[in-house]
Design a protein around this motif. Structure first.
Motif, PDB file in Angstrom:
ATOM      1  N   ARG A 205     -10.252  -6.516   5.549  1.00 41.36           N
ATOM      2  CA  ARG A 205      -9.066  -7.259   5.104  1.00 41.36           C
ATOM      3  C   ARG A 205      -9.043  -7.428   3.588  1.00 41.36           C
ATOM      4  NH1 ARG A 205      -6.599 -11.835   3.728  1.00 41.36           N
ATOM      5  NH2 ARG A 205      -4.498 -12.063   4.606  1.00 41.36           N
ATOM      6  N   ASP A 206     -10.191  -7.758   2.998  1.00 46.82           N
ATOM      7  CA  ASP A 206     -10.240  -7.921   1.543  1.00 46.82           C
ATOM      8  C   ASP A 206      -9.822  -6.642   0.831  1.00 46.82           C
ATOM      9  OD1 ASP A 206     -11.064 -10.520   1.840  1.00 46.82           O
ATOM     10  OD2 ASP A 206     -13.115 -10.202   1.106  1.00 46.82           O
ATOM     11  N   ARG A 207     -10.262  -5.510   1.353  1.00 47.71           N
ATOM     12  CA  ARG A 207      -9.908  -4.242   0.717  1.00 47.71           C
ATOM     13  C   ARG A 207      -8.411  -3.946   0.866  1.00 47.71           C
ATOM     14  NH1 ARG A 207     -15.283  -0.579   2.383  1.00 47.71           N
ATOM     15  NH2 ARG A 207     -16.742  -1.788   1.100  1.00 47.71           N
ATOM     16  N   LEU A 208      -7.851  -4.329   1.988  1.00 48.36           N
ATOM     17  CA  LEU A 208      -6.400  -4.183   2.164  1.00 48.36           C
ATOM     18  C   LEU A 208      -5.646  -5.038   1.149  1.00 48.36           C
ATOM     19  CD1 LEU A 208      -6.030  -4.246   6.061  1.00 48.36           C
ATOM     20  CD2 LEU A 208      -5.479  -2.328   4.556  1.00 48.36           C
ATOM     21  N   ALA A 211      -5.681  -3.586  -2.221  1.00 47.84           N
ATOM     22  CA  ALA A 211      -4.708  -2.488  -2.323  1.00 47.84           C
ATOM     23  C   ALA A 211      -3.293  -3.043  -2.501  1.00 47.84           C
ATOM     24  CB  ALA A 211      -4.794  -1.607  -1.080  1.00 47.84           C
ATOM     25  N   TYR A 212      -2.975  -4.110  -1.770  1.00 43.50           N
ATOM     26  CA  TYR A 212      -1.656  -4.748  -1.923  1.00 43.50           C
ATOM     27  C   TYR A 212      -1.491  -5.319  -3.328  1.00 43.50           C
ATOM     28  CZ  TYR A 212      -0.414  -4.521   3.057  1.00 43.50           C
ATOM     29  OH  TYR A 212      -0.076  -4.093   4.318  1.00 43.50           O
ATOM     30  N   ALA A 213      -2.588  -5.759  -3.940  1.00 46.95           N
ATOM     31  CA  ALA A 213      -2.513  -6.321  -5.295  1.00 46.95           C
ATOM     32  C   ALA A 213      -1.990  -5.307  -6.298  1.00 46.95           C
ATOM     33  CB  ALA A 213      -3.887  -6.825  -5.719  1.00 46.95           C
ATOM     34  N   GLU A 214      -2.265  -4.025  -6.044  1.00 43.76           N
ATOM     35  CA  GLU A 214      -1.771  -2.986  -6.947  1.00 43.76           C
ATOM     36  C   GLU A 214      -0.271  -2.768  -6.770  1.00 43.76           C
ATOM     37  OE1 GLU A 214      -4.086   0.549  -6.676  1.00 43.76           O
ATOM     38  OE2 GLU A 214      -6.011  -0.500  -6.882  1.00 43.76           O
ATOM     39  N   ILE A 215       0.234  -3.044  -5.578  1.00 44.18           N
ATOM     40  CA  ILE A 215       1.664  -2.878  -5.300  1.00 44.18           C
ATOM     41  C   ILE A 215       2.452  -4.102  -5.760  1.00 44.18           C
ATOM     42  CG2 ILE A 215       3.371  -2.465  -3.472  1.00 44.18           C
ATOM     43  CD1 ILE A 215       1.082  -1.233  -1.810  1.00 44.18           C
ATOM     44  N   TYR A 216       1.845  -5.284  -5.566  1.00 50.05           N
ATOM     45  CA  TYR A 216       2.519  -6.549  -5.921  1.00 50.05           C
ATOM     46  C   TYR A 216       1.619  -7.334  -6.887  1.00 50.05           C
ATOM     47  CZ  TYR A 216       4.744  -5.171  -1.526  1.00 50.05           C
ATOM     48  OH  TYR A 216       5.363  -4.461  -0.519  1.00 50.05           O
ATOM     49  N   PRO A 217       1.452  -6.848  -8.111  1.00 57.60           N
ATOM     50  CA  PRO A 217       0.461  -7.439  -9.029  1.00 57.60           C
ATOM     51  C   PRO A 217       0.747  -8.884  -9.439  1.00 57.60           C
ATOM     52  CG  PRO A 217       1.856  -5.846 -10.172  1.00 57.60           C
ATOM     53  CD  PRO A 217       2.157  -5.704  -8.711  1.00 57.60           C
ATOM     54  N   GLU A 218       2.009  -9.309  -9.364  1.00 52.73           N
ATOM     55  CA  GLU A 218       2.354 -10.645  -9.854  1.00 52.73           C
ATOM     56  C   GLU A 218       1.772 -11.776  -9.003  1.00 52.73           C
ATOM     57  OE1 GLU A 218       6.124  -9.075  -7.680  1.00 52.73           O
ATOM     58  OE2 GLU A 218       4.346  -8.298  -8.723  1.00 52.73           O
ATOM     59  N   GLY A 223      -7.540 -11.675  -6.158  1.00 56.24           N
ATOM     60  CA  GLY A 223      -8.394 -12.838  -6.334  1.00 56.24           C
ATOM     61  C   GLY A 223      -8.463 -13.734  -5.115  1.00 56.24           C
ATOM     62  N   HIS A 224      -7.308 -14.179  -4.633  1.00 53.20           N
ATOM     63  CA  HIS A 224      -7.280 -15.154  -3.523  1.00 53.20           C
ATOM     64  C   HIS A 224      -7.115 -14.523  -2.154  1.00 53.20           C
ATOM     65  CE1 HIS A 224      -2.969 -14.493  -3.625  1.00 53.20           C
ATOM     66  NE2 HIS A 224      -2.917 -14.881  -4.881  1.00 53.20           N
ATOM     67  N   LYS A 225      -6.844 -13.219  -2.110  1.00 50.34           N
ATOM     68  CA  LYS A 225      -6.730 -12.472  -0.846  1.00 50.34           C
ATOM     69  C   LYS A 225      -5.622 -13.006   0.071  1.00 50.34           C
ATOM     70  CE  LYS A 225     -10.280  -9.903  -1.985  1.00 50.34           C
ATOM     71  NZ  LYS A 225     -10.646 -10.448  -3.308  1.00 50.34           N
ATOM     72  N   GLY A 226      -4.616 -13.658  -0.535  1.00 50.53           N
ATOM     73  CA  GLY A 226      -3.481 -14.139   0.249  1.00 50.53           C
ATOM     74  C   GLY A 226      -3.577 -15.581   0.670  1.00 50.53           C
ATOM     75  N   TYR A 227      -4.710 -16.218   0.417  1.00 50.40           N
ATOM     76  CA  TYR A 227      -4.857 -17.637   0.772  1.00 50.40           C
ATOM     77  C   TYR A 227      -4.018 -18.508  -0.163  1.00 50.40           C
ATOM     78  CZ  TYR A 227      -8.473 -16.686   4.211  1.00 50.40           C
ATOM     79  OH  TYR A 227      -9.130 -16.246   5.334  1.00 50.40           O
TER      80      TYR A 227
END
Length: 259
Positions: A205-208, A211-218, A223-227
């Motif tokens: 999950r962290d790696r996913l 990867a999403y951080a590169e698509i939605y960098p803002e 860092g927080h992994k969606g928490y």
């Protein structure tokens, strides 16, 4: 005759695997008045005490595996990502050989990211089978997080190349599964199999999310992994939700916005 150097003495201990032999070495070198030698002995004793404690902890983590040893393939199940505001929930399923003991394995939340990555590789190398189930945020919104977690767990079990004979689950009983299950409260800290599943789920999950951080960098997903960190909530308020946000989880932060 010249005395052995500290490095030579340390090498002696490293090369001596026999308990009686090591005790003899301690006996010999305790008589050495050099401070550097006594410091070395204390360092070795401390290291060996920590190792003994770790081996004892690992034995306790094999309690359930030994209790259900009559079953052929014992599978640990756990999930990562029930609480975040964004991203999927991920389940891991792991079948380890019965004679396997993995040093330093533990509940993934108690490990550093570096140690989780190391153990992730070791688990994949040693396991008889590893399964992963991923349920995306849209499905979480559709059926709720508990049902989505069950769905991810069933998917993880189905993806195993070996069918388990019994499941050791972290706290839950999974509906719709036709095999014996043992729900264990805080199982990721009590069972090696569940801890392994916890690590597989968490690292995946962290790696996913990275990867999403590169698509939605803002949003700072790396860092927080969606928490729901303060920075993440502030980003939601500033930019609105992105496609991986769980709409049912962020209603309090969107202040009446159409999402």
């Amino acid at each position: 005759m010249s005395r052995k150097s500290v490095k030579e003495i340390e090498a002696e201990f490293l090369n001596c695997k026999d308990k009686t032999g090591r005790e003899a070495l301690f006996s010999v070198y305790r008589a050495d008045e050099r401070k550097s030698v006594q410091d070395l002995l204390r360092k070795i004793e401390k290291r060996e005490k920590k190792l003994a404690e770790e081996l004892e902890r690992l034995q306790k983590m094999l309690f359930y595996e030994k209790k259900y040893d009559s079953y052929g393939y014992i599978c640990g199940i756990d999930e990562a990502g029930r609480g975040p505001l964004a991203g999927p929930v991920v389940a891991g399923a792991v079948i380890l050989p019965k004679d396997t003991s993995i040093m330093y394995i533990n509940d993934s939340k108690k490990l550093s990211a570096k140690k989780r990555d190391e153990l992730f590789d070791e688990i994949n190398e040693k396991a008889l089978a590893v399964g992963i189930g991923i349920v995306k945020n849209e499905r979480i919104d559709e059926i709720n997080i508990l049902q989505a977690t069950y769905e991810a767990m069933r998917a993880a079990i189905s993806s195993l190349l070996i069918k388990p004979d019994i499941l050791l689950n972290d706290a839950v009983t999974i509906p719709g599964v036709d095999m014996p299950q043992v729900p264990i409260i805080k199982g990721d800290a009590k069972s090696q199999s569940i801890a392994a599943a916890s690590i597989i789920a968490k690292v995946t999950r962290d790696r996913l999310m990275e990867a999403y951080a590169e698509i939605y960098p803002e949003y700072g997903f790396e860092g927080h992994k969606g928490y729901g960190s303060a920075a993440h909530i502030e980003a939601i308020k500033k930019y609105g939700p992105c496609p991986i946000h769980r709409r049912t989880f962020i209603k309090h932060f969107t202040e009446g916005s159409i999402i």
